[in-house]
Design a protein around this motif. Structure first.
Motif, PDB file in Angstrom:
ATOM      1  N   ALA A   1      26.569   7.145  10.815  1.00 51.11           N
ATOM      2  CA  ALA A   1      25.325   7.497  10.130  1.00 51.11           C
ATOM      3  C   ALA A   1      24.345   8.088  11.128  1.00 51.11           C
ATOM      4  N   ALA A   2      23.554   9.024  10.654  1.00 48.83           N
ATOM      5  CA  ALA A   2      22.544   9.666  11.510  1.00 48.83           C
ATOM      6  C   ALA A   2      21.317   9.998  10.669  1.00 48.83           C
ATOM      7  N   LEU A   3      20.159   9.939  11.299  1.00 52.47           N
ATOM      8  CA  LEU A   3      18.894  10.278  10.650  1.00 52.47           C
ATOM      9  C   LEU A   3      18.254  11.422  11.420  1.00 52.47           C
ATOM     10  N   PRO A   4      18.263  12.638  10.869  1.00 46.73           N
ATOM     11  CA  PRO A   4      17.648  13.774  11.572  1.00 46.73           C
ATOM     12  C   PRO A   4      16.150  13.547  11.761  1.00 46.73           C
ATOM     13  N   THR A   5      15.656  13.973  12.897  1.00 43.65           N
ATOM     14  CA  THR A   5      14.236  13.796  13.230  1.00 43.65           C
ATOM     15  C   THR A   5      13.479  15.070  12.884  1.00 43.65           C
ATOM     16  N   SER A   6      13.037  15.140  11.621  1.00 40.34           N
ATOM     17  CA  SER A   6      12.212  16.258  11.176  1.00 40.34           C
ATOM     18  C   SER A   6      10.804  16.122  11.756  1.00 40.34           C
ATOM     19  N   PRO A   7       9.976  17.153  11.662  1.00 42.43           N
ATOM     20  CA  PRO A   7       8.590  17.027  12.185  1.00 42.43           C
ATOM     21  C   PRO A   7       7.827  15.856  11.572  1.00 42.43           C
ATOM     22  N   VAL A   8       8.006  15.609  10.253  1.00 38.53           N
ATOM     23  CA  VAL A   8       7.317  14.482   9.623  1.00 38.53           C
ATOM     24  C   VAL A   8       7.863  13.163  10.171  1.00 38.53           C
ATOM     25  N   MET A   9       9.185  13.088  10.336  1.00 33.22           N
ATOM     26  CA  MET A   9       9.782  11.859  10.853  1.00 33.22           C
ATOM     27  C   MET A   9       9.343  11.617  12.293  1.00 33.22           C
ATOM     28  N   LEU A  10       9.165  12.669  13.082  1.00 31.73           N
ATOM     29  CA  LEU A  10       8.686  12.508  14.456  1.00 31.73           C
ATOM     30  C   LEU A  10       7.288  11.912  14.496  1.00 31.73           C
ATOM     31  N   ARG A  11       6.445  12.300  13.520  1.00 31.94           N
ATOM     32  CA  ARG A  11       5.099  11.723  13.468  1.00 31.94           C
ATOM     33  C   ARG A  11       5.169  10.231  13.153  1.00 31.94           C
ATOM     34  N   TRP A  12       6.069   9.852  12.260  1.00 31.08           N
ATOM     35  CA  TRP A  12       6.226   8.428  11.947  1.00 31.08           C
ATOM     36  C   TRP A  12       6.769   7.666  13.167  1.00 31.08           C
ATOM     37  N   ILE A  13       7.678   8.282  13.893  1.00 30.15           N
ATOM     38  CA  ILE A  13       8.229   7.627  15.081  1.00 30.15           C
ATOM     39  C   ILE A  13       7.148   7.419  16.138  1.00 30.15           C
ATOM     40  N   GLU A  14       6.321   8.440  16.358  1.00 32.66           N
ATOM     41  CA  GLU A  14       5.226   8.301  17.317  1.00 32.66           C
ATOM     42  C   GLU A  14       4.268   7.191  16.894  1.00 32.66           C
TER      43      GLU A  14
ATOM     44  N   TRP B   1       0.839  -1.185   0.000  1.00 31.86           N
ATOM     45  CA  TRP B   1       0.000   0.000   0.000  1.00 31.86           C
ATOM     46  C   TRP B   1       0.881   1.245   0.000  1.00 31.86           C
ATOM     47  N   PHE B   2       0.359   2.306  -0.594  1.00 32.38           N
ATOM     48  CA  PHE B   2       1.066   3.585  -0.624  1.00 32.38           C
ATOM     49  C   PHE B   2       0.258   4.626   0.121  1.00 32.38           C
ATOM     50  N   VAL B   3       0.951   5.414   0.950  1.00 30.45           N
ATOM     51  CA  VAL B   3       0.325   6.504   1.703  1.00 30.45           C
ATOM     52  C   VAL B   3       0.996   7.800   1.276  1.00 30.45           C
ATOM     53  N   ALA B   4       0.235   8.720   0.664  1.00 31.05           N
ATOM     54  CA  ALA B   4       0.786  10.006   0.246  1.00 31.05           C
ATOM     55  C   ALA B   4       0.995  10.903   1.461  1.00 31.05           C
ATOM     56  N   ILE B   5       1.984  11.797   1.382  1.00 25.26           N
ATOM     57  CA  ILE B   5       2.331  12.635   2.519  1.00 25.26           C
ATOM     58  C   ILE B   5       1.221  13.621   2.851  1.00 25.26           C
ATOM     59  N   ASP B   6       0.437  14.035   1.818  1.00 25.62           N
ATOM     60  CA  ASP B   6      -0.616  15.015   2.073  1.00 25.62           C
ATOM     61  C   ASP B   6      -1.867  14.378   2.670  1.00 25.62           C
ATOM     62  N   GLU B   7      -1.912  13.063   2.779  1.00 25.93           N
ATOM     63  CA  GLU B   7      -3.042  12.361   3.399  1.00 25.93           C
ATOM     64  C   GLU B   7      -2.528  11.494   4.550  1.00 25.93           C
ATOM     65  N   MET B   8      -1.577  12.037   5.308  1.00 22.83           N
ATOM     66  CA  MET B   8      -0.888  11.235   6.304  1.00 22.83           C
ATOM     67  C   MET B   8      -1.788  10.852   7.471  1.00 22.83           C
ATOM     68  N   ASP B   9      -2.649  11.754   7.900  1.00 22.08           N
ATOM     69  CA  ASP B   9      -3.491  11.460   9.065  1.00 22.08           C
ATOM     70  C   ASP B   9      -4.377  10.244   8.823  1.00 22.08           C
ATOM     71  N   GLU B  10      -5.084  10.250   7.720  1.00 24.46           N
ATOM     72  CA  GLU B  10      -5.965   9.120   7.404  1.00 24.46           C
ATOM     73  C   GLU B  10      -5.154   7.874   7.075  1.00 24.46           C
ATOM     74  N   GLY B  11      -4.002   8.092   6.418  1.00 27.47           N
ATOM     75  CA  GLY B  11      -3.188   6.955   6.013  1.00 27.47           C
ATOM     76  C   GLY B  11      -2.610   6.198   7.186  1.00 27.47           C
ATOM     77  N   LEU B  12      -2.166   6.890   8.231  1.00 26.24           N
ATOM     78  CA  LEU B  12      -1.595   6.220   9.393  1.00 26.24           C
ATOM     79  C   LEU B  12      -2.616   5.329  10.082  1.00 26.24           C
ATOM     80  N   GLU B  13      -3.831   5.794  10.203  1.00 23.47           N
ATOM     81  CA  GLU B  13      -4.854   4.983  10.855  1.00 23.47           C
ATOM     82  C   GLU B  13      -5.218   3.768  10.011  1.00 23.47           C
ATOM     83  N   SER B  14      -5.185   3.946   8.702  1.00 23.33           N
ATOM     84  CA  SER B  14      -5.480   2.798   7.840  1.00 23.33           C
ATOM     85  C   SER B  14      -4.371   1.755   7.947  1.00 23.33           C
TER      86      SER B  14
END
Length: 556
Positions: free
Chosen positions: A139-152, A51-64
Motif C-alpha cells: 500500500a502507498a499514499l501519494p503525497t499531493s500538495p494538500v497531503m503535504l500541508r497536512w503532513i507539515e 469538528w469538520f474543516v472544509a478544504i477551501d478554509e484549510m488555513d483557518e481550520g488548521l490553526e483552529s
C-alpha cells in the motif's frame, strides 16, 4: 436530498454537543479526505465531540484544530486517510526468516512504488493453500500538495501521532461486523462483504472484502446538493454493479455469498430499498443504527447521514492499527515514544534476544564442529579402506588394466558368438516332409576381407598385411541353405514349393532377411538364357529343377 458541507469547524453535534472534555483517556482521530477533514475527540471509548474543516478554509481550520489539540498535548492522535488517490497491490514473496523478511519487503516496496515516500506492506490472512510463498498487500499514499500541508501540520504538533493509516484497511472488519452472520458451514473463501458509506470528507466509499482481505476499494463523489434520493440511489446501484463486475476478475463467482451494508441517511436508505441489488443480503443502516449494532455509544447526531465518525470509532476501538505508514519525522517520534514508554520491556526483550542469538549461534557452531569431527573420522576410515584395497590390487598376478581388456574382448566375442542349435531350430520346423536340406553354409560377414583391398585370390602388396573388414554393425552373418524340393515334381510345383518355403522361413525368422538366391530351373532377372528350348545353358541358372538356394541374413 441534503448532502451539503458543514461550515468550517462546524460542530458535528451542533450546539447541543458534549463539548470538549479533556482529561484521562482522551484521544483524537483525524480523518483526512479530498473535500475536508473531520477530527473527533474520544473519551473512554465514546465520541465526546467532533469538528469538520472544509478544504477551501484549510488555513483557518488548521490553526483552529491546533488550538483544540494544544488543550491536551499528551492526548494521542490517530490519522486516517480517506482520499481518492490510494494505491494497493498484492504480491507473493518467498518464505524467508523474520529478519530477512523485512529486507525483502523493503526491496519489493521500493520496486512497486519507487517514487512514493509513504508506503508499507501488510501480510495477508493465510488462505487454504499450501506453498512456498506468502501474500503481502503493498500500500502507498501519494503525497499531493494538500497531503503535504497536512503532513507539515501533523509534524508540528506536540501531540503524539500514534499512526498514519488508510481508512479502507482499518475498516475491513467493519463490513463483516455490520453484515448478517453467515452459516457456520459456509466456505470463508466464498464469503464476500461490501461496505458503502457516505463520507462528509469525500463522497461514497466502497470497501469490498473477501475472507478478511481487502479486495478493492473505491471512492465516488457525491452528486449535487439538489439531487433527489431516487436519483442518488440509481447512481449508487450503478456504481455497485460496476464494482461487482470488477471483483469477478478477482475470484468472485456467481453463487458466492455477498453481503452488502450501506450506511447513509434514512432518506437514501428508503430509496435504496426500492432498488434491485445483485447480492445475498442488503443491509441499509443509518450511522446511528450501525453504531448501536456494533455497541458503540455515539457516532454522531441521530439524523446525520455521514459515516465518518463510525469509521473513527471503529478504528479507535481496535487494539492497534492494521497498517501504519508514517512520514519520516512522525515515524521517528512514534519510535521514540514507544521506546520511552516500553523502555524496560524493550531492554528485557533485547537482552533475551541477544541471549537467544548467542545461544543459537553457539548451538550452530557446536553442531558444525561436531559434524566436522564426524566427517574427518569418516574420511580417515575411508582412506584406510582405500589403502587396503590398493594393496590387494597390487598383489594380483596380472595387472588390472590387462584383466579389464581381456574381459572386454571376451564380452565382445560372446556377443558375436552365434548359437547354431538355436539358429537352426526354426529352419527345421519350416521344412515339410518332402523337402530336405542338402547343403548348409555359415559365413561371418562382420570379418570377411575388405572389398576395397586386394582382389579375392590375390596376395597383398609387399609390406602390407591384408586387414579384415571392420565389423559391419548392419550385417553380422549369413546362412546359406540348399534344399531339395522332392523328386518327380514338375517345374511349376518346384517353383511354388520354393516360394512357399520362403514364406515359412520369413515367419520363422521375423528379424532376419530371407531371400531365394537360386530358384529351381527359373531364370531370374539378372540371368540370360542362351540357345533354344532343347538346349538350355543359362548363365548362373540352376540346371536341377528340384533344388533351390536360400540365404538367411542377420542384420543388426
Amino acid at each position: 436530498m441534503d448532502l451539503r458541507f458543514p461550515r468550517i469547524l462546524e460542530r458535528v453535534f451542533g450546539k447541543g454537543g458534549d463539548g470538549v472534555r479533556l482529561g484521562g483517556g482522551t484521544r483524537f482521530v483525524l480523518i483526512i479526505g479530498d473535500d475536508g477533514a473531520v477530527m473527533a475527540q474520544f473519551r473512554r471509548g465514546a465520541v465526546a465531540d467532533a469538528w469538520f474543516v472544509a478544504i477551501d478554509e484549510m488555513d483557518e481550520g488548521l490553526e483552529s484544530l491546533r488550538g483544540y489539540l494544544n488543550a491536551d498535548k499528551s492526548a494521542p492522535l490517530l490519522v486516517l486517510a480517506d482520499v481518492l488517490e490510494q494505491m494497493y497491490r498484492e504480491e507473493n514473496l518467498p518464505k524467508v526468516g523474520p529478519l530477512d523478511e523485512l529486507k525483502v519487503l523493503r526491496r519489493r516496496l521500493d520496486m512497486t512504488f519507487p517514487t512514493e515516500q509513504m508506503k508499507a506492506a501488510l501480510r495477508q490472512r493465510a488462505r487454504d493453500v499450501k506453498g512456498s510463498t506468502v501474500a503481502f498487500l503493498m500500500a502507498a499514499l501519494p503525497t499531493s500538495p494538500v497531503m503535504l500541508r497536512w503532513i507539515e501540520f501533523l509534524e508540528s504538533l506536540a501531540n503524539p501521532v500514534t499512526g498514519f493509516c488508510l481508512l479502507p484497511l482499518e475498516s475491513v472488519d467493519l463490513a463483516k461486523a455490520l453484515a448478517p452472520a453467515a452459516p457456520a458451514d459456509e466456505d470463508p473463501n466464498r464469503c464476500w462483504h461490501a461496505l458503502i458509506s457516505v463520507e462528509v470528507t469525500g463522497g461514497f466509499r466502497q470497501i469490498f472484502v473477501n475472507n478478511g482481505r481487502l479486495v478493492v476499494t473505491r471512492l465516488t463523489q457525491r452528486p449535487p446538493e439538489d439531487t433527489t434520493a431516487d436519483v442518488v440511489a440509481q447512481l449508487v446501484e450503478r456504481e455497485l454493479r460496476s464494482s461487482i463486475s470488477y471483483i469477478k476478475r478477482l475470484g468472485y463467482v456467481e453463487g458466492s455469498r455477498l453481503d452488502i451494508v450501506m450506511v447513509a441517511g434514512s432518506e437514501l436508505c428508503e430509496a435504496m430499498a426500492q432498488r434491485e441489488i445483485p447480492a445475498t443480503t442488503v443491509s441499509l443502516l443509518t450511522p446511528a443504527e450501525a453504531g448501536r449494532k456494533i455497541k458503540l455509544d455515539k457516532v454522531g447526531p441521530e439524523g446525520s447521514p455521514y459515516g465518518d465518525l463510525l469509521h473513527a470509532a471503529w478504528a479507535t476501538g481496535k487494539k492497534k492499527p492494521t497498517l501504519v505508514m508514517p512520514t519520516a519525522a512522525i515515524g521517528k517520534r512514534l519510535l521514540f515514544d514507544k521506546l520511552t514508554y516500553f523502555g524496560g520491556i524493550a531492554a528485557i526483550a533485547l537482552t533475551l534476544l541477544t541471549l537467544w542469538v548467542v545461544f543459537d549461534s553457539g548451538s550452530t557452531y557446536y553442531q558444525q564442529f561436531t559434524d566436522l569431527a564426524g566427517l574427518e573420522a569418516q574420511a580417515s576410515t575411508v582412506n584406510r579402506q582405500l589403502a587396503a584395497e590398493r594393496r590387494k590390487v597390487a598383489a594380483f598376478p596380472h595387472p588390472v588394466v590387462e584383466m579389464k581388456a581381456v574381459g572386454k574382448v571376451g564380452g565382445a566375442w560372446q556377443r558375436r558368438t552365434v548359437d547354431l542349435t538355436t539358429l537352426l531350430l526354426p529352419l527345421q520346423a519350416s521344412l515339410s516332409d518332402d523337402v530336405r536340406v542338402v547343403k548348409l553354409a555359415y559365413a561371418d560377414l562382420a570379418t570377411k576381407p575388405d572389398s576395397a583391398g586386394p582382389a579375392s585370390g590375390m596376395a597383398a602388396p609387399r609390406g602390407q598385411v591384408a586387414k579384415p573388414k571392420p565389423i559391419d554393425e548392419k550385417l553380422t552373418f549369413e546362412l546359406t541353405v540348399t534344399v531339395e524340393l522332392g523328386a518327380g515334381s514338375s517345374l511349376e510345383q518346384s517353383v511354388a514349393r520354393a516360394k512357399d518355403l520362403q514364406d515359412r522361413l520369413k515367419v520363422a525368422y521375423p528379424r532376419y532377411k530371407v531371400e531365394i538366391t537360386t530358384m529351381p530351373a527359373n531364370i531370374l532377372d539378372n540371368q540370360v538364357m542362351e540357345g533354344n528350348l532343347d538346349k538350355v545353358d543359362p548363365k548362373g541358372a540352376n540346371l536341377n529343377k528340384n533344388t533351390a538356394v536360400f540365404t538367411i541374413r542377420k542384420e543388426a
